[in-house]
Enzyme design. Structure first.
Site, PDB file in Angstrom:
ATOM      1  N   ASN A   8      25.949 159.675 -19.037  1.00 38.00           N
ATOM      2  CA  ASN A   8      26.179 158.915 -20.265  1.00 38.00           C
ATOM      3  C   ASN A   8      24.806 158.448 -20.767  1.00 38.00           C
ATOM      4  OD1 ASN A   8      26.934 157.242 -22.316  1.00 38.00           O
ATOM      5  ND2 ASN A   8      28.280 155.931 -21.081  1.00 38.00           N
ATOM      6  N   ARG A  89      28.924 162.559 -21.688  1.00 38.57           N
ATOM      7  CA  ARG A  89      29.802 161.796 -22.569  1.00 38.57           C
ATOM      8  C   ARG A  89      29.212 161.816 -23.983  1.00 38.57           C
ATOM      9  NH1 ARG A  89      29.757 155.502 -23.914  1.00 38.57           N
ATOM     10  NH2 ARG A  89      31.693 155.465 -25.065  1.00 38.57           N
ATOM     11  N   HIS A 178      36.968 155.423 -26.575  1.00 37.37           N
ATOM     12  CA  HIS A 178      37.406 155.247 -25.179  1.00 37.37           C
ATOM     13  C   HIS A 178      38.446 156.301 -24.770  1.00 37.37           C
ATOM     14  CE1 HIS A 178      36.665 150.668 -25.865  1.00 37.37           C
ATOM     15  NE2 HIS A 178      35.589 151.206 -25.307  1.00 37.37           N
ATOM     16  N   ARG A 239      32.551 142.126 -31.219  1.00 36.31           N
ATOM     17  CA  ARG A 239      33.132 142.701 -32.448  1.00 36.31           C
ATOM     18  C   ARG A 239      34.369 141.924 -32.881  1.00 36.31           C
ATOM     19  NH1 ARG A 239      33.374 148.334 -29.739  1.00 36.31           N
ATOM     20  NH2 ARG A 239      31.163 148.631 -29.319  1.00 36.31           N
ATOM     21  N   GLU A 382      35.886 157.229 -16.050  1.00 39.83           N
ATOM     22  CA  GLU A 382      35.514 158.212 -17.073  1.00 39.83           C
ATOM     23  C   GLU A 382      34.662 159.341 -16.475  1.00 39.83           C
ATOM     24  OE1 GLU A 382      34.678 154.546 -19.133  1.00 39.83           O
ATOM     25  OE2 GLU A 382      34.866 155.628 -21.019  1.00 39.83           O
TER      26      GLU A 382
END
Ligand code: ADP
Length: 397
Positions: A8, A89, A178, A239, A382
């Site tokens: 990643n 990713r 996600h 956020r 992941e």
């Protein structure tokens, strides 16, 4: 047996995991941080050890060189020939990528073309891809997109009710994020409740610094809370989640700011941080709540309320739900938030077993046997999904 590197890459960091496949055993993992700064940080975990060094990492390419050299020096691999594939990713695959893909020049160009939708992420992923291409020129690389899992959303779920030309000209629609986590957790949920994936309806609550909810019906995503960008949906660490877009023009006028500046505040200074005024970290906000701070308590209540709004909507949209799964930093660790959410779901027959909810362990059921919907904590993974797709797409034996 094959060793796969799951990567990643961010603008100044590279997170990695080396996995033995198909056993899905992690051989080494870690992160290189502060790439491009005067002093970098290289954290490496292997054989139960954790080592940290502070090398200078001028670019990602030097970072990758050092990582691979270190793997050999420490005997984690005998030679680099043992690495059969590298999986990356990638945050945004737009509508173009419906599956993970082998990397070639055309694929890299397409990821670049989609950078408008993920300006912080896609260009950094390309830098990471090129660094591994340079270091391991004969090893296949695969890109695994966060958006692919959400590409099965029906048109009615991904379209905004904006002028249709915006969709045609600029691709304005929901893409979600996600996806790799939602896919892993929903597949695992079906295994855990002992139902075929094709018959299982799951609501996945991925609650980390970034947070999203998705409705997964028969292994396919039907709806998700994030939109064109990861700003939409529930409130997160920094956020705001969804709001009336008029807030943007209103604050522009009041504070003499540009739209981009206000959106930046909605992305970086809102959510837990903005509401609590303390921190984006749920642990700090929990401490504030426990000390009687109203805004901290309100932060959790606003988020729990909004999460429940999505769960209720997805329950109706899927025509029921077998399992609600909590994952990521907050979903896995924040028992008071899970209780706050589950207590609001009593009308759907959800019953939380408070003792199980309070117990610290990994994967576990936290609902009572008579709960109409099973509630589980399922730690996400992941990297394993990236490694699985790398093996599948690059046809690695
Ligand atoms: P991301 O990968 O999106 O950066 P994570 O999945 O690591 O985020 O989640 C980060 C959030 O999880 C933070 O708000 C943090 O406070 C919370 N978290 C992580 N560990 C714990 C813990 N042991 N107890 C409570 N909250 C935790």
């Amino acid at each position: 047996m094959a060793k796969i590197m799951a990567v990643n890459a961010g603008s100044s960091s590279i997170k990695f995991q080396l996995l033995e496949m198909p056993q899905e055993v992690v051989i080494a993992s870690g992160v290189m941080e502060r790439i491009g700064l005067a002093e970098g940080i290289f954290t490496l975990k292997y054989n139960g050890k954790k080592e940290e060094t502070h090398p200078v990492l001028p670019t990602h390419a030097e970072g990758v060189e050092l990582l691979l050299k270190t793997l050999v020096e420490k005997g984690i691999v005998k030679s680099l020939d043992e690495i059969s594939g590298v999986g990356h990713r990638v945050v945004q695959g737009g509508e173009f990528f419906k599956d993970s893909s082998l990397v070639d020049d055309r694929v890299i160009q397409k990821i670049q073309d989609l950078a408008d939708l993920a300006p912080l992420h896609n260009p950094a992923h390309i830098i990471g891809i090129k660094a591994f291409q340079k270091a391991l020129p004969n090893v296949p690389e695969v890109v695994v997109f966060d958006t692919v899992f959400h590409q099965t959303m029906p048109e009615e779920a991904y379209m905004y009710a904006t002028p249709y030309e915006w969709y045609e000209k600029y691709g304005i629609r929901k893409y979600g994020a996600h996806g790799t986590s939602h896919k892993f957790v929903s597949q695992r949920a079906a295994e855990l409740i002992g139902k075929p994936l094709s018959e299982t309806k799951t609501i996945v609550c991925h609650l980390g610094n970034g947070a999203s909810i998705s409705a997964v019906d028969g292994g396919k995503c039907k709806d998700t809370s994030m939109g064109l960008t990861p700003l939409e949906g529930i409130p997160m660490g920094t956020r705001s989640g969804s709001l009336d877009p008029t807030v943007v023009s209103y604050i522009c006028e009041k504070e003499n700011k540009t739209a981009a500046e206000v959106v930046n505040i909605l992305n970086k200074k809102s959510g837990y941080l903005g509401m609590s005024g303390r921190s984006n970290d749920a642990r700090d906000v929990t401490a504030g709540m426990n000390a009687g701070d109203h805004r901290c308590k309100l932060t959790f209540d606003v988020q729990a309320k909004r999460i429940v709004d999505y769960i209720a909507a997805y329950y109706v949209y899927m025509g029921g739900c077998d399992v609600i799964a909590f994952t990521a930093g907050m979903g896995e660790n924040l028992k008071h938030l899970r209780k706050n959410i589950c207590d609001r779901l009593g009308v759907l027959g959800v019953k939380l077993d408070e003792k199980l909810n309070d117990t610290f362990s990994d994967e576990r059921i936290i609902s009572t046997p008579d709960s109409k919907i099973q509630v589980w904590i399922i730690p996400t993974n992941e990297e394993v999904m990236i490694a699985r797709d790398t093996v599948r797409i690059a046809n690695i034996k």
